[in-house]
Design a protein around this motif. Sequence first.
Motif, PDB file in Angstrom:
ATOM      1  N   ALA A  30       0.827  -1.209   0.000  1.00 24.96           N
ATOM      2  CA  ALA A  30       0.000   0.000   0.000  1.00 24.96           C
ATOM      3  C   ALA A  30       0.864   1.263   0.000  1.00 24.96           C
ATOM      4  O   ALA A  30       0.570   2.224  -0.713  1.00 24.96           O
ATOM      5  CB  ALA A  30      -0.938  -0.004   1.206  1.00 24.96           C
ATOM      6  N   MET A  31       1.935   1.241   0.779  1.00 27.51           N
ATOM      7  CA  MET A  31       2.841   2.400   0.818  1.00 27.51           C
ATOM      8  C   MET A  31       3.503   2.614  -0.548  1.00 27.51           C
ATOM      9  O   MET A  31       3.641   3.754  -1.003  1.00 27.51           O
ATOM     10  CB  MET A  31       3.902   2.223   1.894  1.00 27.51           C
ATOM     11  N   ALA A  37       1.888   6.633  -6.866  1.00 23.62           N
ATOM     12  CA  ALA A  37       0.789   7.474  -7.347  1.00 23.62           C
ATOM     13  C   ALA A  37       1.141   8.952  -7.192  1.00 23.62           C
ATOM     14  O   ALA A  37       0.847   9.761  -8.079  1.00 23.62           O
ATOM     15  CB  ALA A  37      -0.498   7.148  -6.600  1.00 23.62           C
ATOM     16  N   SER A  38       1.785   9.298  -6.110  1.00 20.16           N
ATOM     17  CA  SER A  38       2.222  10.677  -5.900  1.00 20.16           C
ATOM     18  C   SER A  38       3.287  11.065  -6.934  1.00 20.16           C
ATOM     19  O   SER A  38       3.255  12.173  -7.484  1.00 20.16           O
ATOM     20  CB  SER A  38       2.766  10.838  -4.484  1.00 20.16           C
ATOM     21  N   PRO A 123      16.772   2.156 -11.644  1.00 19.88           N
ATOM     22  CA  PRO A 123      15.382   1.914 -12.030  1.00 19.88           C
ATOM     23  C   PRO A 123      14.611   3.231 -12.138  1.00 19.88           C
ATOM     24  O   PRO A 123      14.748   4.105 -11.287  1.00 19.88           O
ATOM     25  CB  PRO A 123      14.844   1.048 -10.886  1.00 19.88           C
ATOM     26  N   LEU A 124      13.834   3.352 -13.200  1.00 19.69           N
ATOM     27  CA  LEU A 124      13.028   4.547 -13.424  1.00 19.69           C
ATOM     28  C   LEU A 124      11.560   4.168 -13.554  1.00 19.69           C
ATOM     29  O   LEU A 124      11.233   3.092 -14.056  1.00 19.69           O
ATOM     30  CB  LEU A 124      13.430   5.256 -14.721  1.00 19.69           C
ATOM     31  N   LEU A 125      10.697   5.066 -13.122  1.00 24.13           N
ATOM     32  CA  LEU A 125       9.275   4.984 -13.405  1.00 24.13           C
ATOM     33  C   LEU A 125       8.997   6.083 -14.423  1.00 24.13           C
ATOM     34  O   LEU A 125       9.369   7.241 -14.197  1.00 24.13           O
ATOM     35  CB  LEU A 125       8.451   5.204 -12.134  1.00 24.13           C
ATOM     36  N   ALA A 126       8.382   5.719 -15.556  1.00 24.10           N
ATOM     37  CA  ALA A 126       8.146   6.692 -16.624  1.00 24.10           C
ATOM     38  C   ALA A 126       6.679   6.710 -17.011  1.00 24.10           C
ATOM     39  O   ALA A 126       6.008   5.680 -16.983  1.00 24.10           O
ATOM     40  CB  ALA A 126       8.987   6.348 -17.846  1.00 24.10           C
ATOM     41  N   ILE A 127       6.208   7.901 -17.351  1.00 25.13           N
ATOM     42  CA  ILE A 127       4.894   8.031 -17.979  1.00 25.13           C
ATOM     43  C   ILE A 127       5.101   8.699 -19.325  1.00 25.13           C
ATOM     44  O   ILE A 127       5.990   9.546 -19.484  1.00 25.13           O
ATOM     45  CB  ILE A 127       3.868   8.812 -17.119  1.00 25.13           C
ATOM     46  N   THR A 128       4.296   8.292 -20.288  1.00 20.65           N
ATOM     47  CA  THR A 128       4.396   8.821 -21.644  1.00 20.65           C
ATOM     48  C   THR A 128       2.999   9.151 -22.130  1.00 20.65           C
ATOM     49  O   THR A 128       2.079   8.346 -21.970  1.00 20.65           O
ATOM     50  CB  THR A 128       5.047   7.782 -22.581  1.00 20.65           C
ATOM     51  N   ARG A 129       2.867  10.335 -22.704  1.00 23.83           N
ATOM     52  CA  ARG A 129       1.579  10.769 -23.264  1.00 23.83           C
ATOM     53  C   ARG A 129       1.821  11.297 -24.668  1.00 23.83           C
ATOM     54  O   ARG A 129       2.861  11.874 -24.950  1.00 23.83           O
ATOM     55  CB  ARG A 129       0.952  11.863 -22.401  1.00 23.83           C
ATOM     56  N   THR A 130       0.837  11.100 -25.527  1.00 20.38           N
ATOM     57  CA  THR A 130       0.919  11.580 -26.900  1.00 20.38           C
ATOM     58  C   THR A 130      -0.181  12.609 -27.132  1.00 20.38           C
ATOM     59  O   THR A 130      -1.323  12.403 -26.723  1.00 20.38           O
ATOM     60  CB  THR A 130       0.794  10.411 -27.899  1.00 20.38           C
ATOM     61  N   PHE A 131       0.205  13.715 -27.778  1.00 24.26           N
ATOM     62  CA  PHE A 131      -0.704  14.834 -28.037  1.00 24.26           C
ATOM     63  C   PHE A 131      -0.630  15.221 -29.506  1.00 24.26           C
ATOM     64  O   PHE A 131       0.292  14.823 -30.214  1.00 24.26           O
ATOM     65  CB  PHE A 131      -0.283  16.070 -27.222  1.00 24.26           C
TER      66      PHE A 131
END
Length: 161
Positions: A30-31, A37-38, A123-131
């Motif tokens: 949970a932590m 998420a943050s 290690p990386l956490l990545a988010i990707t968005r397309t516009f």
Amino acid sequence: MRSLQTRLGAGLVASLIAVFAVQWLAVGAAMRQLSEASMVRNMEHDVDNLLAGVSFDTAGRLRLDDTRVEQVFRAPFSGSYFRVDSGAGVQRSRSLWDQDLVVIRPAPGDVTRQRLRGPLGQPLLAITRTFTVQGRVVTIAVAEDLTPLERELAQFRNRYA
């Protein structure tokens, strides 16, 4: 009588150990979920900020307004990285040095979330968005180093244990 009491006591101890182990795992998970998420919310803010700085010159080359690039993306190997790709050009954060982020390109309007290896193997956490910007498809990826988060979660799990 003594044997029954011993077996009941041993069963209780074993049950409590199992319950506390499951609780320890559940709280740790949970932590991690809350922390990630943050991180994702902060990275989404970075994506929006970078998107506001995207434009194209008269030759169709990708331009990125430097005032939209946060200082953390300028320091080499800072742990915060971005990549903006329009097909006709790529802008990478200075923090990547001479490395690149290899990300999955989502469809316009979609978001992908993935784990990668950073320029130093971290290690990386990545988010990707397309516009779609000025009639062109633009993909923006932002990644954060998970090492500090992993360290803090390990400390939390140790204290909780």
